[in-house]
Design a protein around this motif. Structure first.
Motif: not given
Lengths: 797, 141
Positions: A362-368, A472-480
């Motif tokens: 969320i921080d990475h994609e919205t900036g806050t 991006p999908i790579g960032m989502l793998i771990s939390p998934i």
């Protein structure tokens, strides 16, 4: 060096190579190289499950400092393996996540992965060490590397402050823990944890037992952010999110938990352990969950939530220790507390890791990360939303996620406390489940805040720095992966029971023989089910009315918070030491001389008095003649009149007179060499004094006047004189050995061929002294020469 | 501004030699009667100081053209050399030796290596006192 040793030290070795890889192979994100290692380690440690689930353990020793009983001894049992799997497993996921989180171009990746690998190696060392001193070494390594990781963005002031705070608090705890370890080593005669556990029962009444316990608990509580030492954890959220996910949810903060669990077999022998650990845990649980609701920063909520969940695990460990003392339950039931602790430990690592990663996205994609600015992100970040739902519901303890199961077990254990036969449990015992229940309500509320304030409601796109879109999908793998584990452990908890939980519990409770863990999803309508229903109902009501009772957080102003207390302590220590230094180190030689003389008087007078050393014996004294009396009078009058002389010239002349009187004393005491030397030297020094005073600057402020009288100076000088006189009298009055001077008198001519015994001693018997005395003279002369001739004035450098 | 110090200078001419002789006598007699290198050295410098008082620094520097820092260094070297030399004879440091010799003029005399050491002391003391006095006396400021 066994394979196990290589495995534990491999992160350190790779850390050395990382900067090389970063420089040479800069095209590829350095994290890919690093990722290989934790995956391999995870696979390596995974195969030990077959060993530990049989109840066996593995031990590998390498001698390091054998004379001090310190060896790099590693030891894998259920508890150590559980932690090793958490560290390597979540480590792999975090590194994978960080590859996409940290930009290759903007960040100092070489530093990041070096610190992270150091941390991973240190953490593995902590959980697998059998030697307390080696454990401490790795413990401080984690403090150090986490300090570096928190301060990773060292250009930000908040990062630096957070890093400093965590360093001060954890190192404070670590040092006291070292003290506890040393005491433990003194009691048990060994530093090996296994050997200590084996013979722990024999020294519960040892006087060092309780101090050692308290010191070690201090270390564990500071590391695991227990109340009131939790304040460093929210500030450590300035670290990059992968670091927060790894260190501050899954691994480092659990080092204290590990230590408490590991040493339980030793310290749970006394009741105090149970009280301290469980009450500290409950207090932390309530405090953390209560204040998590107040936070507006996503990671702030998660930090306080971590604090409270760690308190939960800690209190369960304390309750498990109660098993040894109180009757009223059968074994299986109080073992449940330890099982719940281990189970929740695993669960917390999974859901908190995924939540941190989601917050990072969320921080990475919205900036806050401010929940006041966020909202309505459900449609923009659907995958992250799903992950957060799973994590937050699990944290709140809702079915069918794993948090539900461990929360149920937690309630069961707390309810059981009421049935324990502790002193007057009719009344006080109910506080345990009550506190747990209230804390769970708050846990529910902040989990809902975390979820709904971020993802539902109206989107405020204008307040965001970036247009939000899915990561991006790579960032989502771990939390998934972690969220999948949350569900898997929730639906099939028994895949953990025999593989991980049973061996871990049997290392915490070695006495448990007929242990069989079976976690059932549904266990009938017990008290705990009604408690959970109550939590959900009340939690929903309170969440909906949040804005109405929110103001209770402002009742206690910020300046009474623990952070303010910490800041003021830091300030006080800083100012206090500055104040003391200023008060003592005045820079005036007069005051330093006062300290020195006062100390001298006190020490000498005290030891004279304390040892009864004063003697007055006039048997061996020579008769006093007329000349001695006259000379002594002259000297006394001369010395006193120096004090009262008005002009400096007078003082110099009187000083010369005293010196010549001393020469006369030498004459009547039959020391012709001394008399000769004293005469000449006195003449020279008086001449030099006159020279000095002739050159004194003629300042208007410099008037010739009598020395002013100061009482403390007078007291100190009289004191020094008195003490020295007393010491001299006592020394004169008791001689323990015959003097060796007869040897010189007999042998001066026979051995050295001289009749002047003084000179023979000076140049022959003790000639080396003379050698260096003339060296001293030479140095003095060259010093004077250098001082006068080599003057660097301002213009003449 | 210098006055005519004829009496002082004349007396000095006589007295300096007496003082020097006295200092030499004290130096050599050190092993048997009061005295030795230290007092001897001080007496010698006293003689030179008397010269300094009667004449000025430049004149005295002309009469006695020594750099007293070198005198000091030579003295230290002699003393240290005496201390160290015994190790060449496989003896402990600072071992002195003496023996009686029949010398021309002086007759039956003992020669003692301690005298060499005392000579070092003597030179150092002369060097030190004269360095100090000269340096301070030279200083104009």
């Amino acid at each position: 060096m066994s394979i196990l040793h290589w495995a534990i030290f491999s992160p350190f070795i790779l850390a050395i190579l990382v900067p090389l890889l970063y420089k040479r192979v800069g095209r590829i994100h350095t994290g890919w190289f690093v990722l290989v290692l934790p995956v391999l380690l995870f696979i390596y440690f995974f195969q030990f499950i077959s060993v530990t689930s049989m109840g066996d353990s593995i031990r590998e020793n390498v001698s390091w400092i054998p004379t001090l009983d310190i060896g790099i001894d590693f030891y894998i049992d259920g508890l150590g393996l559980l932690f090793a799997l958490l560290i390597t497993g979540i480590g792999s996921l975090v590194i994978l996540y960080s590859i996409f989180y940290l930009s290759k171009e903007k960040e100092k990746l070489n530093q990041f992965y070096v610190y992270l690998l150091l941390f991973m190696g240190a953490m593995l060392g902590i959980v697998l060490s059998d030697n307390l001193i080696v454990l401490y070494m790795f413990w401080e390594f984690t403090s150090l590397s986490s300090f570096l990781l928190i301060g990773y963005w060292n250009e930000r002031e908040k990062s630096r402050n957070g890093a400093q705070k965590s360093m001060l608090i954890t190192v404070f705890g670590g040092l006291s823990m070292l003290g506890g370890f040393v005491m433990l080593g003194l009691m048990g005669g060994t530093f090996s944890i296994r050997a200590l556990i084996a013979e722990s029962g024999s020294w519960t009444s040892h006087s060092l037992f309780i101090p050692a316990m308290l010191l070690i608990l201090l270390g564990a509580f500071t590391k695991s952010a227990q109340f009131p030492f939790h304040i460093w954890l929210p500030d450590a959220m300035e670290a990059p999110t992968p670091v927060s996910a790894y260190l501050h949810s899954a691994t480092m903060v659990k080092a204290g938990i590990y230590l408490v669990a590991r040493l339980s077999p030793i310290f749970a022998q006394i009741e105090l352990w149970f009280w301290i650990v469980s009450i500290a845990g409950l207090l932390t649980l309530c405090w953390g969950s209560f204040f998590a609701v107040k936070q507006t920063d996503l990671k702030g909520i998660l930090a306080f939530s971590t604090v409270s969940q760690l308190g939960l695990i800690m209190s369960l460990l304390g309750l498990g220790a109660a098993a040894l003392h109180y009757d009223g339950l059968d074994d299986q039931l109080y073992m449940a507390a330890t099982v719940a602790a281990v189970f929740h430990l695993i669960n917390h690592a999974t859901f908190k890791g995924s939540l941190f990663m989601a917050a990072g996205i969320i921080d990475h994609e919205t900036g806050t990360r401010d929940i006041r600015k966020l909202g309505g992100l459900m449609t923009y970040l659907p995958v992250t939303f799903t992950i957060t739902v799973i994590g937050a519901f699990s944290m709140a303890g809702l079915p069918p996620f794993n948090g539900f199961l461990s929360k149920e077990m937690f309630f069961t254990s707390m309810v059981n406390v009421v049935n324990l036969n502790i002193f007057d449990m009719e009344t006080w015992g109910y506080l345990f489940p009550a506190a747990a229940w209230i804390a769970s309500i708050f846990t529910f509320i902040y989990s809902m805040i975390l979820l709904f304030k971020t993802f539902t409601g109206k989107a405020q796109l204008d307040k965001l720095e970036k247009e939000p879109h899915e990561a991006p999908i790579g960032m989502l793998i771990s939390p998934i992966v972690l969220a999948a584990l949350v569900i898997t452990f929730g639906l099939f908890p028994n895949i953990l029971s025999t593989t991980l939980i049973e061996p871990a519990v049997s290392s915490i409770q070695p006495a448990a023989d007929h242990l069989h863990v079976h976690i059932s999803f549904w266990h009938g309508f017990g008290t705990e089910v009604w408690m959970t229903i109550g939590v959900i109902v009340l939690g929903i009501l309170l969440y909906l009315s949040l804005s109405r009772w929110n103001s209770i957080y402002h009742i206690v102003p910020e300046r009474f918070s623990l952070n303010a207390l910490y800041d003021s302590i830091l300030k006080m220590v800083n100012n206090g030491s500055g104040f003391i230094a200023k008060a003592v180190m005045k820079g005036s030689i007069r005051s330093y001389l006062i300290y020195i003389f006062a100390f001298f008087i006190l020490m000498m007078a005290f030891s004279l008095y304390h040892k009864g050393a004063f003697r007055m014996n006039t048997e061996n004294t020579a008769p006093i003649g007329v000349y001695e009396i006259i000379l002594a009078l002259v000297m006394i009058i001369g010395s006193i009149s120096i004090l009262f002389a008005k002009s400096r010239l007078t003082s110099i002349i009187i000083l010369g007179a005293v010196g010549y009187t001393v020469a006369l004393f030498f004459v009547i005491f039959r020391a012709p060499d001394l008399a000769l030397t004293q005469l000449v030297i006195e003449t020279i020094s008086v001449a030099l004094f006159l020279l000095c005073f002739y050159h004194l600057p003629k300042l208007a402020s410099r008037k010739e006047e009598r020395m002013t009288f100061k009482l403390n100076n007078a007291v100190i000088s009289i004191g020094v004189g008195l003490v020295v006189a007393l010491v001299a009298l006592s020394a004169q009055s008791q001689k323990f050995f015959a003097p060796i001077s007869s040897f010189y008198l007999e042998n001066a001519y026979k051995e050295a061929g001289g009749k002047n015994v003084v000179n023979v001693i000076l140049v022959d018997f003790r000639g080396l002294d003379t050698m260096f005395e003339i060296a001293v003279l030479g140095i003095a002369a060259l010093g004077i020469f250098a001082m006068i001739k080599l003057r660097l004035t301002r213009g003449n450098k | 501004m210098r006055k005519n110090d004829l009496i002082l200078q004349t007396v000095t001419k006589v007295a300096v030699f007496i003082i020097l002789l006295f200092s030499v006598s004290i130096f050599f007699g050190g092993h048997y009667s009061p005295g030795g290198g230290f007092v001897g050295g001080l007496m010698t410098s006293a003689a030179i100081v008397l010269l300094l008082l009667a004449y000025d620094i430049k004149t005295v520097a002309g009469i006695l053209p020594f750099d007293y820092k070198i005198v000091l260094a030579v003295g230290l070297f002699i003393a240290a050399g005496t201390v160290a030399s015994s190790i060449f004879f496989d003896l402990p440091l600072m071992t002195h030796a003496y023996r009686y010799f029949d010398l021309p003029l002086l007759g039956h005399t003992s020669l003692h290596s301690a005298v060499l050491f005392d000579l070092g002391v003597y030179l150092v003391v002369v060097g030190v006192t004269m360095t100090i006095i000269q340096t301070i006396g030279d200083d104009d400021e």
